[in-house]
Design a protein around this motif. Structure first.
Motif, PDB file in Angstrom:
ATOM      1  N   THR A  32      32.188 -43.746  26.222  1.00 49.83           N
ATOM      2  CA  THR A  32      33.203 -42.921  26.850  1.00 49.83           C
ATOM      3  C   THR A  32      32.942 -41.462  26.473  1.00 49.83           C
ATOM      4  O   THR A  32      32.261 -41.181  25.468  1.00 49.83           O
ATOM      5  CB  THR A  32      34.604 -43.312  26.375  1.00 49.83           C
ATOM      6  N   PRO A  33      33.477 -40.507  27.228  1.00 53.87           N
ATOM      7  CA  PRO A  33      33.291 -39.096  26.852  1.00 53.87           C
ATOM      8  C   PRO A  33      33.771 -38.792  25.441  1.00 53.87           C
ATOM      9  O   PRO A  33      33.121 -38.034  24.707  1.00 53.87           O
ATOM     10  CB  PRO A  33      34.111 -38.348  27.908  1.00 53.87           C
ATOM     11  N   ALA A  34      34.900 -39.393  25.037  1.00 54.80           N
ATOM     12  CA  ALA A  34      35.426 -39.145  23.694  1.00 54.80           C
ATOM     13  C   ALA A  34      34.504 -39.708  22.624  1.00 54.80           C
ATOM     14  O   ALA A  34      34.234 -39.058  21.606  1.00 54.80           O
ATOM     15  CB  ALA A  34      36.821 -39.741  23.553  1.00 54.80           C
ATOM     16  N   ASP A  35      33.998 -40.923  22.832  1.00 57.06           N
ATOM     17  CA  ASP A  35      33.092 -41.531  21.852  1.00 57.06           C
ATOM     18  C   ASP A  35      31.780 -40.762  21.775  1.00 57.06           C
ATOM     19  O   ASP A  35      31.226 -40.555  20.686  1.00 57.06           O
ATOM     20  CB  ASP A  35      32.824 -42.993  22.209  1.00 57.06           C
ATOM     21  N   ARG A  36      31.272 -40.342  22.926  1.00 57.24           N
ATOM     22  CA  ARG A  36      30.027 -39.570  22.906  1.00 57.24           C
ATOM     23  C   ARG A  36      30.225 -38.261  22.146  1.00 57.24           C
ATOM     24  O   ARG A  36      29.368 -37.872  21.343  1.00 57.24           O
ATOM     25  CB  ARG A  36      29.561 -39.276  24.331  1.00 57.24           C
ATOM     26  N   ALA A  37      31.351 -37.586  22.387  1.00 59.39           N
ATOM     27  CA  ALA A  37      31.599 -36.318  21.718  1.00 59.39           C
ATOM     28  C   ALA A  37      31.650 -36.501  20.205  1.00 59.39           C
ATOM     29  O   ALA A  37      31.109 -35.689  19.446  1.00 59.39           O
ATOM     30  CB  ALA A  37      32.903 -35.708  22.223  1.00 59.39           C
ATOM     31  N   TRP A  38      32.301 -37.594  19.741  1.00 59.57           N
ATOM     32  CA  TRP A  38      32.358 -37.810  18.293  1.00 59.57           C
ATOM     33  C   TRP A  38      30.987 -38.173  17.730  1.00 59.57           C
ATOM     34  O   TRP A  38      30.598 -37.663  16.674  1.00 59.57           O
ATOM     35  CB  TRP A  38      33.358 -38.917  17.945  1.00 59.57           C
ATOM     36  N   LEU A  39      30.254 -39.044  18.412  1.00 61.13           N
ATOM     37  CA  LEU A  39      28.948 -39.461  17.906  1.00 61.13           C
ATOM     38  C   LEU A  39      27.994 -38.275  17.809  1.00 61.13           C
ATOM     39  O   LEU A  39      27.167 -38.220  16.903  1.00 61.13           O
ATOM     40  CB  LEU A  39      28.343 -40.546  18.817  1.00 61.13           C
ATOM     41  N   GLU A  40      28.128 -37.320  18.688  1.00 56.62           N
ATOM     42  CA  GLU A  40      27.237 -36.165  18.650  1.00 56.62           C
ATOM     43  C   GLU A  40      27.726 -35.067  17.702  1.00 56.62           C
ATOM     44  O   GLU A  40      26.914 -34.403  17.057  1.00 56.62           O
ATOM     45  CB  GLU A  40      27.082 -35.588  20.050  1.00 56.62           C
ATOM     46  N   GLN A  41      29.039 -34.879  17.611  1.00 52.82           N
ATOM     47  CA  GLN A  41      29.554 -33.709  16.909  1.00 52.82           C
ATOM     48  C   GLN A  41      30.504 -34.004  15.761  1.00 52.82           C
ATOM     49  O   GLN A  41      30.898 -33.101  15.036  1.00 52.82           O
ATOM     50  CB  GLN A  41      30.290 -32.800  17.907  1.00 52.82           C
ATOM     51  N   GLY A  42      30.916 -35.253  15.600  1.00 53.10           N
ATOM     52  CA  GLY A  42      31.901 -35.548  14.575  1.00 53.10           C
ATOM     53  C   GLY A  42      33.269 -35.015  14.960  1.00 53.10           C
ATOM     54  O   GLY A  42      33.614 -34.956  16.144  1.00 53.10           O
ATOM     55  N   GLU A  43      34.042 -34.574  13.964  1.00 51.21           N
ATOM     56  CA  GLU A  43      35.400 -34.129  14.237  1.00 51.21           C
ATOM     57  C   GLU A  43      35.445 -32.848  15.068  1.00 51.21           C
ATOM     58  O   GLU A  43      36.482 -32.514  15.640  1.00 51.21           O
ATOM     59  CB  GLU A  43      36.162 -33.917  12.922  1.00 51.21           C
ATOM     60  N   ALA A  44      34.342 -32.135  15.149  1.00 49.11           N
ATOM     61  CA  ALA A  44      34.304 -30.946  16.012  1.00 49.11           C
ATOM     62  C   ALA A  44      34.279 -31.335  17.473  1.00 49.11           C
ATOM     63  O   ALA A  44      34.571 -30.525  18.354  1.00 49.11           O
ATOM     64  CB  ALA A  44      33.075 -30.093  15.686  1.00 49.11           C
TER      65      ALA A  44
END
Length: 295
Positions: A278-290
């Motif tokens: 999902t977009p949210a999971d991808r964002a966390w996997l790539e950037q962490g809490e940022a």
């Protein structure tokens, strides 16, 4: 989780865990390769000891159980003989590990492209030819990145750390993240706030140290200090397992892939990430809490 998925490759075999009797206070550091494994192990070792000068000896005191290099009977015997609190390392996704209700599982992730480019350096730094087919020294045709995208999550491919393996790691850990003893960490967050990472891990492990001691432990785990004392902190440091212990701590920075991939390669990476996360999971996997908060 009584039925464990089989992860069997030329380097690792998760069936080896069958010989380990888990204790309630055990600590597992579970990561894809080159995502902060040694860093998190060092944090745990420092918190266990409370000594910034502790000889971590990770490969012996906090063994990588999955790896075939050492006879499993010897590893199991060494673990059973330990009278202190134990920690173990695994590059097997959580759905392939024995899941205890009380032991702590610290799962660490990193931007997949950063992990991939770090693994490229690592493959050239080990004096074995396991991954030469995937990571040729002269790769003018882009073989390495194609195999990173095309490789499967298991078997031989899994040991070579393709993107599918990283995604499988993340999905397996995320599926268990609602459990109080399974925690997800991100390399980028550890880099941004190492004292905060220490505080979180200490709370999970129910360990406390006076503030001045904790400050010393944090300083010992900084990248610059670990690189400066690479023979002490690198896995099997000083024993010739790697061509250069110092090169194991290559730079510790993020974004090394930027400018080193073609537009076509980046599109292929984006397509695969978007197809499986999902977009949210991808964002966390790539950037962490940022990145975007995971759903």
């Amino acid at each position: 989780m009584t039925e464990r998925k089989l992860y069997l490759g030329p380097l690792t075999d998760n069936r080896r865990w069958d010989m380990v009797d888990i204790r309630p206070d055990d600590v597992f550091v579970v990561t894809p390769p080159k995502c902060g494994t040694t860093w998190m192990q060092t944090i745990v070792a420092l918190l266990f000891s409370g000594d910034p000068e502790v000889e971590t000896e990770l490969s012996v005191r906090m063994p990588w159980v999955d790896i075939r290099i050492r006879e499993m009977a010897e590893v199991a015997e060494r673990l059973a003989a330990m009278t202190h609190r134990r920690s173990m390392k695994s590059h097997t996704p959580m759905d392939g590990l024995p899941l205890d209700d009380q032991a702590q599982y610290l799962c660490v992730f990193r931007h997949p492209l950063d992990a991939h480019f770090s693994f490229r350096k690592h493959a050239r730094n080990i004096p074995m030819s396991w991954f030469d087919m995937w990571y040729p020294e002269n790769d003018e045709e882009g073989v390495t990145f194609r195999r990173f995208l095309d490789g499967g999550a298991e078997g031989f491919d899994g040991d070579a750390m393709p993107l599918a393996h990283i995604i499988q790691h993340f999905k397996a850990a995320s599926a268990l993240a609602d459990r109080p003893n399974v925690s997800l960490f991100h390399y980028a967050d550890m880099t941004r706030d190492l004292p905060g990472t220490f505080a979180k891990v200490a709370e999970l492990l129910d360990i406390s140290h006076p503030p001045h001691v904790l400050d010393q432990l944090v300083q010992a785990a900084t990248f610059d200090n670990m690189k400066a004392h690479a023979a002490r902190f690198a896995p099997s440091g000083g024993k010739g397992f790697m061509k250069s212990d110092s090169a194991f701590f290559h730079s510790g920075t993020s974004g090394k892939w930027d400018g080193n991939l073609t537009e076509k390669e980046m599109r292929a990476y984006d397509d695969m990430m978007d197809a499986h996360l999902t977009p949210a999971d991808r964002a966390w996997l790539e950037q962490g809490e940022a990145g975007q908060v995971r759903s």
